[in-house]
Motif scaffolding. Structure first.
Motif, short mmCIF file in Angstrom:
data_model
loop_
_atom_site.label_atom_id
_atom_site.label_comp_id
_atom_site.label_asym_id
_atom_site.label_seq_id
_atom_site.Cartn_x
_atom_site.Cartn_y
_atom_site.Cartn_z
N ALA A 36 0.85 -1.19 0.00
CA ALA A 36 0.00 0.00 0.00
C ALA A 36 0.88 1.23 0.00
O ALA A 36 1.78 1.35 0.83
CB ALA A 36 -0.90 0.01 1.24
N VAL A 37 0.63 2.14 -0.92
CA VAL A 37 1.42 3.38 -1.04
C VAL A 37 0.51 4.58 -0.77
O VAL A 37 -0.50 4.76 -1.47
CB VAL A 37 2.05 3.50 -2.45
N PHE A 38 0.86 5.37 0.22
CA PHE A 38 0.12 6.62 0.51
C PHE A 38 0.89 7.77 -0.10
O PHE A 38 2.01 8.06 0.31
CB PHE A 38 -0.01 6.81 2.03
N SER A 39 0.28 8.42 -1.07
CA SER A 39 1.03 9.44 -1.79
C SER A 39 0.96 10.78 -1.06
O SER A 39 0.10 11.01 -0.21
CB SER A 39 0.55 9.55 -3.22
N ALA A 40 1.91 11.64 -1.40
CA ALA A 40 2.08 12.92 -0.72
C ALA A 40 1.44 14.04 -1.51
O ALA A 40 1.18 13.91 -2.71
CB ALA A 40 3.57 13.20 -0.54
N SER A 41 1.21 15.17 -0.83
CA SER A 41 0.62 16.32 -1.51
C SER A 41 1.65 17.15 -2.25
O SER A 41 1.35 17.74 -3.28
CB SER A 41 -0.08 17.22 -0.49
N ASN A 42 2.88 17.19 -1.71
CA ASN A 42 3.80 18.24 -2.15
C ASN A 42 4.64 17.88 -3.35
O ASN A 42 5.29 18.73 -3.93
CB ASN A 42 4.69 18.69 -0.98
N PHE A 43 4.67 16.58 -3.70
CA PHE A 43 5.32 16.17 -4.95
C PHE A 43 4.30 15.34 -5.71
O PHE A 43 4.29 14.12 -5.59
CB PHE A 43 6.60 15.38 -4.67
#
Lengths: 468, 468
Positions: B110-117
């Motif tokens: 499971a990958v939780f992606s980031a807002s800033n990139f």
């Protein structure tokens, strides 16, 4: 716990970061030599406390000192540092800086020793050796099953390290339940290594995860070590396989984390007939009263499962029981749970399809063993067993764990908590953290990363692995 | 969450275990090519959702596709498998079996992606690339800050993987808070990778640790990225260092996990004088309303600390504030906490001794930067900074993170939860588990471990690293 223990460990950590590969290899060899020289004393105390017998215990001392010397070799070889250099590329888009990465000691490590290997997984065992090897101070929590041996071993280790020039605080021993809990919660402790029960390991795992700053917990907990015997193997050598199993599951009175605990055999097998006729050794004294009680209640639970029959031995152990595959449908939890001690469960299967499906009921194990003939179609079986265990055997029995570069002693939960091993060369990776140095002057770099490779270790430079 | 997502991922995992190095490298390159071909569309959607600007976003797409291609190279090179062979030693005491170890995919990630990139740490970012590279299916939890971009990226990734022949289920996207929680708890998920806030990461870390079968949680959370400027460096180049800091802490409107957040400078420095006179860029729009609110309240907390002065800019940002070292005694928590956005805190020190002592108050960071002259005595400073951060810079600023073999993007808690990196070649190790094969017939072994080294990868045989 006396806080001074971790004050000294913290001070030692700072000194050990700067120690050379040669210095740490010399520390480990000094400890090995000192333990070898005291083998007779150590074995006498150990036998009194563990009842494991002189022969086995003498062999275990040798295994333990061999393990210390293997880690000395691993350190001197130097590739465990994963030294990696990318030279600056000022004209690349975007321009790249000079970047150099290596692994460095994580800091003080708490080691919880096991009852069943009073040398190899105890005070001077693999966890201690691998942590010291890479420059981490160690605080061992003694196992209450062998307190005198723990103290004697600690005294020898401490003396040898001091004589060899290791910093004060590189090694310490604490005792008692409260001190163990305090260790896991102490802010100076940076990692925990544990060998023991699922219940105890889970409790410490949860403590380590709940800290304000969580730390890695490396647990080696419970394992049933499934074995599969194919129809082909049974026909070709059922009786000799049975003799092998009987020797393996009774070794050390069955008190091995790698004991084969469940064996899938064809219905009506020569293997089972041979086991029914086998002479099992007499019941040995178990390590502790609580282990003996756990064994008795585990055997009771097994014998209460509908369909379970006694094949050989008696409820006092050693014993072999058997059940049809159908019994797994309703009673997988009882039949596939680890019972620590000299008992093994045969599960009789009728078809390969049902065998394959039943393997999905297994929890994670340290090992899985497949006895098959080369002519058997085993690809699917191997694939299933790979998802279950960390070591797959195609001959022999899992109770032997070679201490080598390629060993892996770990597997899916609950056999271990991590993607690491507690036996073999790569055990050191548990106690390391990477650091990258960007545009550092050569003098500010650790020797492993300096220009010209002064340590002569394997390094990767601009993506190419070599000795430069 | 639709359970079918993980049913497909589980089926894909079984197929991906058997995929070849060349197949997986081709999948990654196909994804990179497909993203490159759609750069203009992707950037347009991303700019609308993130306000990061076309230039920066176009560069980030290139960085992301370069990253996919680096992982293809890493896979083809093959040493990430850590293939290790110890040949049988039947006459050793005790005899040793043939034992062969390698790393294998851990299973669905499971990958939780980031807002800033929105590219490099999002749907097709480093976590996804490194998991796919080694044969793990990926389920991405989209960041709510760029939902349309997440869907468009996922569509491109899914199409490219299908065309390149990857199994259905190798990649999926889910959205929403509940689906994220469900992912971390799902028994089929074998590891979690997360880039985001300390609070969010801590909550998911605790969930992963509390599962019946705990799984590794790889979090990249918060970081203040301390910088130290020595008196020597200030005297030699204080003004140019100040210009470098101003450019770095305002990059991407300060929304970098590697933003330099606290700078230790000598009292009365040229550096601070230059910053007071610097032209800071105008305030940019922040990624989301909640990040903007967090920035405003973080700045308020900083400005309320007794002794804190505004050096440059305004409370709306960007801004530089300064405080004497004394203020750290009572207010370390406020002064050394990460404030996500365009603000940096100068801490003025009077003596090197007090500077060294104050560094002990720092929590773990991704980076630490030391600007010194070669003539400065910096050994102690370097030692302190090594305990605080995972990357040490001796020139430049931490906001640039090269994607290379030697990169390390990780550090002590709370910057990350692990001894691994989320950027650079070794990021793949997070998604691997070892298996050892004992006395296996050659045909039962994975190709990486077979006699004659059919893949031609680096292997260690009987302790010796080489290409055999």
């Amino acid at each position: 716990m006396d806080d001074a223990v971790l004050v000294r460990a913290t001070a030692a950590a700072a000194a050990m970061v700067r120690s050379t590969l040669a210095e740490r290899a010399a520390w480990l060899r000094a400890v090995a030599d000192a333990l070898d020289a005291r083998t007779a004393d150590l074995v006498a105390v150990a036998d009194r406390e563990t009842h494991l017998g002189e022969g086995r215990l003498t062999g275990e001392v040798a295994r333990t000192t061999g393990q210390l010397r293997l880690f000395a070799d691993v350190v001197l070889e130097g590739s465990y540092l994963e030294a990696t250099i990318d030279q600056a590329a000022p004209t690349a888009a975007p321009p790249r800086p000079d970047l150099r990465r290596m692994l460095r000691p994580i800091g003080p490590v708490a080691v919880f020793s096991a009852s069943n290997f009073p040398f190899a997984f105890s005070v001077a065992g693999g966890d201690t050796a691998s942590a010291l090897a890479v420059g981490c101070p160690v605080v061992v929590k003694a196992h209450p099953g062998h307190p005198e041996l723990s103290r004697l071993t600690a005294e020898i280790v401490t003396g040898a390290l001091a004589t060899a020039g290791a910093p004060t605080g590189a090694f310490a021993l604490v005792e008692g339940y409260e001190d163990g809990i305090a260790l896991v919660g102490h802010p100076a402790v940076m990692a925990v290594a544990f060998t023991g029960s699922v219940a105890g390991g889970r409790a410490l795992h949860d403590l380590a995860a709940a800290r304000p700053a969580p730390i890695p917990f490396y647990g080696e907990l419970g394992s049933v070590n499934p074995v599969v015997v194919t129809g082909g193997a049974d026909a070709a050598r059922g009786a000799s396989l049975a003799a092998g199993l009987a020797a393996s599951f009774t070794l050390g009175t069955g008190q091995f984390c790698t004991k084969p605990g469940v064996v899938f055999v064809p219905e009506g097998s020569a293997f089972e007939r041979a086991l029914a006729a086998v002479d099992l050794p007499a019941a040995g004294a178990m390590l502790t009263d609580s282990i003996a009680r756990g064994f008795a209640s585990g055997v009771d639970r097994l014998l209460a499962v509908p369909g379970v029959e006694l094949v050989s031995g008696s409820a006092d152990g050693p014993l072999v029981v058997a059940a049809p595959l159908d019994a797994l449908e309703a009673h997988a939890e009882e039949l596939l749970a680890e019972v620590f001690g000299p008992v093994t469960v045969l599960v009789r299967y009728g078809s390969d399809e049902r065998l394959l499906a039943s393997l999905d009921k297994l929890e994670g194990s340290l090992t899985a063993t497949l006895h098959a003939e080369e002519s058997d179609a085993t690809a699917e079986l191997v694939e299933r067993l790979e998802t279950v265990a960390g070591r797959l055997l195609f001959a022999g029995w899992p109770t032997g764990v070679a201490v080598t570069w390629s060993q892996h002693h770990g597997g899916p939960w609950p056999s271990t908590t991590s993607q690491f091993t507690s036996v073999g060369a790569t055990a050191v990776r548990r106690f390391l953290r990477p650091i990258a140095y960007q545009d550092a002057p050569d003098a500010a770099l650790p020797p492993a990363l300096r220009d010209g490779n002064p340590l002569g270790i394997p390094r990767r430079v601009d993506g190419v692995l070599g000795q430069v």
